[in-house]
Scaffold this motif. Structure first.
Motif, PDB file in Angstrom:
ATOM      1  N   THR A   6       9.515   0.594   2.080  1.00 59.38           N
ATOM      2  CA  THR A   6       7.778   0.123   2.887  1.00 59.38           C
ATOM      3  C   THR A   6       7.446   1.046   3.893  1.00 59.38           C
ATOM      4  N   SER A  49       1.974  -8.214   8.723  1.00 65.06           N
ATOM      5  CA  SER A  49       3.329  -8.054   8.194  1.00 65.06           C
ATOM      6  C   SER A  49       4.669  -7.467   9.508  1.00 65.06           C
ATOM      7  N   CYS A 169      -2.915   2.774   4.765  1.00 67.45           N
ATOM      8  CA  CYS A 169      -1.907   2.480   2.929  1.00 67.45           C
ATOM      9  C   CYS A 169      -0.981   1.722   2.876  1.00 67.45           C
ATOM     10  N   LEU A 183       0.135   0.255  -3.017  1.00 73.94           N
ATOM     11  CA  LEU A 183       0.103  -1.053  -2.802  1.00 73.94           C
ATOM     12  C   LEU A 183      -1.333  -1.246  -2.153  1.00 73.94           C
ATOM     13  N   VAL A 184      -1.554  -0.119  -1.134  1.00 70.23           N
ATOM     14  CA  VAL A 184      -2.683  -0.948  -0.745  1.00 70.23           C
ATOM     15  C   VAL A 184      -3.619   0.879   0.032  1.00 70.23           C
ATOM     16  N   GLU A 188      -7.614  -2.108   1.337  1.00 68.50           N
ATOM     17  CA  GLU A 188      -7.628  -2.616  -0.045  1.00 68.50           C
ATOM     18  C   GLU A 188      -6.746  -2.665  -0.821  1.00 68.50           C
ATOM     19  N   ASP A 189      -6.760  -3.604  -1.195  1.00 62.50           N
ATOM     20  CA  ASP A 189      -5.005  -3.848  -2.562  1.00 62.50           C
ATOM     21  C   ASP A 189      -5.901  -2.566  -3.583  1.00 62.50           C
ATOM     22  N   PHE A 190      -4.760  -1.318  -3.640  1.00 59.21           N
ATOM     23  CA  PHE A 190      -5.213  -0.690  -4.777  1.00 59.21           C
ATOM     24  C   PHE A 190      -5.162  -0.961  -6.433  1.00 59.21           C
ATOM     25  N   VAL A 191      -6.032  -0.250  -7.226  1.00 58.86           N
ATOM     26  CA  VAL A 191      -6.174  -0.682  -8.164  1.00 58.86           C
ATOM     27  C   VAL A 191      -6.150   0.634  -9.357  1.00 58.86           C
TER      28      VAL A 191
END
Length: 199
Positions: A6, A49, A169, A183-184, A188-191
């Motif tokens: 990660t 985290s 990110c 993921l980010v 912000e959460d990635f869409v």
């Protein structure tokens, strides 16, 4: 089975040139007071985290940001990686938007500048080398806005929006499938743009 790796890709904090909206690129400009506070705040977000260590670009704004994050997160800066420096904008560096800057524009960038393809190539090499050398690790990578955008777009195949100062990110490398998953983006959460809402 090899564990996924990660990466938290963090853009450096604000500099005087960022505040003046000047193209910065490979110019070595330090953080300003606002930038230092931005990075400290980003560190407190990342503390939610666990991270193993930090690597950074050789430019001073990235190194200063990495040192602040190291203090907040309690993890070391272990390496400066030349391959994750910012895009070189050539003759356009230091310029603000205007006629002089527009005169330097060519398809894909500016006269004498590093191309997006060149940035993508070195980003791919640098980040693949990083995850190959540290399988399963959770690594904070302190770099630059254009570099992060191009790197994430290239590795994931998704359109990534511009990265703001001190934003983080998150991208995960899954070696079993040779796949990168975003993921980010900008905290912000990635869409993905082509995802259907409610589907």
């Amino acid at each position: 089975m090899t564990a996924s790796t990660t990466l938290a890709l963090v853009r450096h904090g604000e500099t005087a040139w960022n505040a003046e909206r000047r193209l910065q690129g490979s110019s070595d400009i330090p953080l300003n007071d606002t930038g230092r506070e931005q990075v400290r705040a980003a560190g407190f977000v990342l503390r939610d985290s666990t991270w193993d260590f930090i690597v950074c670009s050789p430019l001073i704004r990235a190194r200063q940001s990495a040192e602040i994050l190291a203090e907040v997160l309690g993890v070391p800066v272990v390496e400066v990686i030349p391959g994750i420096t910012e895009r070189d904008y050539g003759l356009a560096e230091g310029m603000q938007d205007g006629d002089e800057l527009r005169a330097l524009r060519i398809p894909g960038g500016f006269e004498g500048a590093e191309t997006e393809a060149e940035v993508a190539e070195r980003a791919t090499v640098a980040l693949h080398d990083l995850v190959a050398g540290h399988p399963g690790a959770r690594i904070v990578v302190v770099a630059h806005g254009t570099f992060i955008r191009i790197a994430m777009s290239t590795l994931s195949g998704h359109h990534i929006s511009p990265i703001t100062n001190a934003a983080h990110c998150v991208i995960v490398h899954e070696p079993e499938r040779s796949q990168w998953s975003v993921l980010v983006v900008n905290g912000e959460d990635f869409v993905p743009e082509n995802s259907a809402v409610g589907a």
